[in-house]
Motif scaffolding. Structure first.
Motif, PDB file in Angstrom:
ATOM      1  N   LEU A   1       0.836  -1.200   0.000  1.00 12.28           N
ATOM      2  CA  LEU A   1       0.000   0.000   0.000  1.00 12.28           C
ATOM      3  C   LEU A   1       0.871   1.249   0.000  1.00 12.28           C
ATOM      4  O   LEU A   1       2.012   1.221   0.464  1.00 12.28           O
ATOM      5  CB  LEU A   1      -0.906   0.005   1.246  1.00 12.28           C
ATOM      6  N   PRO A   2       0.325   2.357  -0.505  1.00 11.66           N
ATOM      7  CA  PRO A   2       1.080   3.611  -0.434  1.00 11.66           C
ATOM      8  C   PRO A   2       1.343   3.987   1.028  1.00 11.66           C
ATOM      9  O   PRO A   2       0.585   3.623   1.925  1.00 11.66           O
ATOM     10  CB  PRO A   2       0.153   4.641  -1.086  1.00 11.66           C
ATOM     11  N   ALA A   3       2.402   4.706   1.245  1.00  5.99           N
ATOM     12  CA  ALA A   3       2.758   5.141   2.602  1.00  5.99           C
ATOM     13  C   ALA A   3       1.674   6.055   3.170  1.00  5.99           C
ATOM     14  O   ALA A   3       0.974   6.753   2.431  1.00  5.99           O
ATOM     15  CB  ALA A   3       4.089   5.869   2.573  1.00  5.99           C
ATOM     16  N   LYS A   4       1.558   6.045   4.486  1.00  2.13           N
ATOM     17  CA  LYS A   4       0.634   6.953   5.176  1.00  2.13           C
ATOM     18  C   LYS A   4       1.182   8.368   5.082  1.00  2.13           C
ATOM     19  O   LYS A   4       2.375   8.581   5.296  1.00  2.13           O
ATOM     20  CB  LYS A   4       0.511   6.574   6.653  1.00  2.13           C
ATOM     21  N   ASP A   5       0.284   9.319   4.807  1.00  5.05           N
ATOM     22  CA  ASP A   5       0.748  10.707   4.839  1.00  5.05           C
ATOM     23  C   ASP A   5       0.618  11.231   6.277  1.00  5.05           C
ATOM     24  O   ASP A   5       0.006  10.585   7.129  1.00  5.05           O
ATOM     25  CB  ASP A   5       0.020  11.580   3.812  1.00  5.05           C
ATOM     26  N   PRO A   6       1.207  12.378   6.580  1.00  8.06           N
ATOM     27  CA  PRO A   6       1.187  12.886   7.959  1.00  8.06           C
ATOM     28  C   PRO A   6      -0.218  13.080   8.535  1.00  8.06           C
ATOM     29  O   PRO A   6      -0.438  12.839   9.730  1.00  8.06           O
ATOM     30  CB  PRO A   6       1.923  14.228   7.857  1.00  8.06           C
ATOM     31  N   MET A   7      -1.185  13.486   7.707  1.00  9.04           N
ATOM     32  CA  MET A   7      -2.538  13.682   8.227  1.00  9.04           C
ATOM     33  C   MET A   7      -3.150  12.348   8.663  1.00  9.04           C
ATOM     34  O   MET A   7      -3.773  12.255   9.722  1.00  9.04           O
ATOM     35  CB  MET A   7      -3.450  14.349   7.190  1.00  9.04           C
TER      36      MET A   7
END
Length: 107
Positions: free
Chosen positions: A61-67
Motif C-alpha cells: 500500500l502507499p505510505a501513510k501521509d502525515p494527516m
C-alpha cells in the motif's frame, strides 16, 4: 474493479467489488458493510474508518501521509504497522484481493 474482503470484528467476511477511483471506505459504505462508520465522509478528519490491513498487504500500500498518521492516533487500539484509514486508500487494480479487518469498535 478490485475485489476487497472486509472482515467484521466477529469474523464475518464480506467480499465486494469496488470500482477504481473510489476509496476502500466508500466501498464499505456503498455496500452496507458494518464496522466502518466514516463519520467525516472521507475527509481524513476522524478515525471512524480505521481498519487493520492483512499483513500480506502492508508493504503493498502507499505510505501513510502525515494527516493519516495524526488521525490514527485517535483510532481504537491502532497498530503501528497494520492500521490504516480506509478513506485514504484509493481503489485500483493494484488493490485486487486486499483484505482488511475492522477493529472491535470505532471511536
Amino acid at each position: 474493479m478490485a475485489k476487497i474482503t472486509y472482515i467484521e470484528y466477529g469474523g464475518k467476511e464480506h467480499v465486494v467489488e469496488v470500482a477504481d477511483g473510489l476509496s476502500v471506505m466508500e466501498g464499505a459504505r456503498d455496500n452496507g458493510i458494518p464496522g466502518i462508520e466514516a463519520d467525516c465522509g472521507g475527509a481524513c478528519a476522524c478515525s471512524t474508518c480505521h481498519v487493520y490491513v492483512d499483513p500480506a498487504w502492508v508493504d503493498n500500500l502507499p505510505a501513510k501521509d502525515p494527516m493519516e498518521e495524526d488521525m490514527l492516533d485517535f483510532a481504537y487500539q491502532p497498530d503501528p504497522e497494520r492500521s490504516r484509514l480506509t478513506c485514504q486508500l484509493k481503489v485500483s487494480d493494484a488493490l485486487d484481493g486486499l483484505v482488511v479487518q475492522m477493529p472491535e469498535k470505532q471511536i
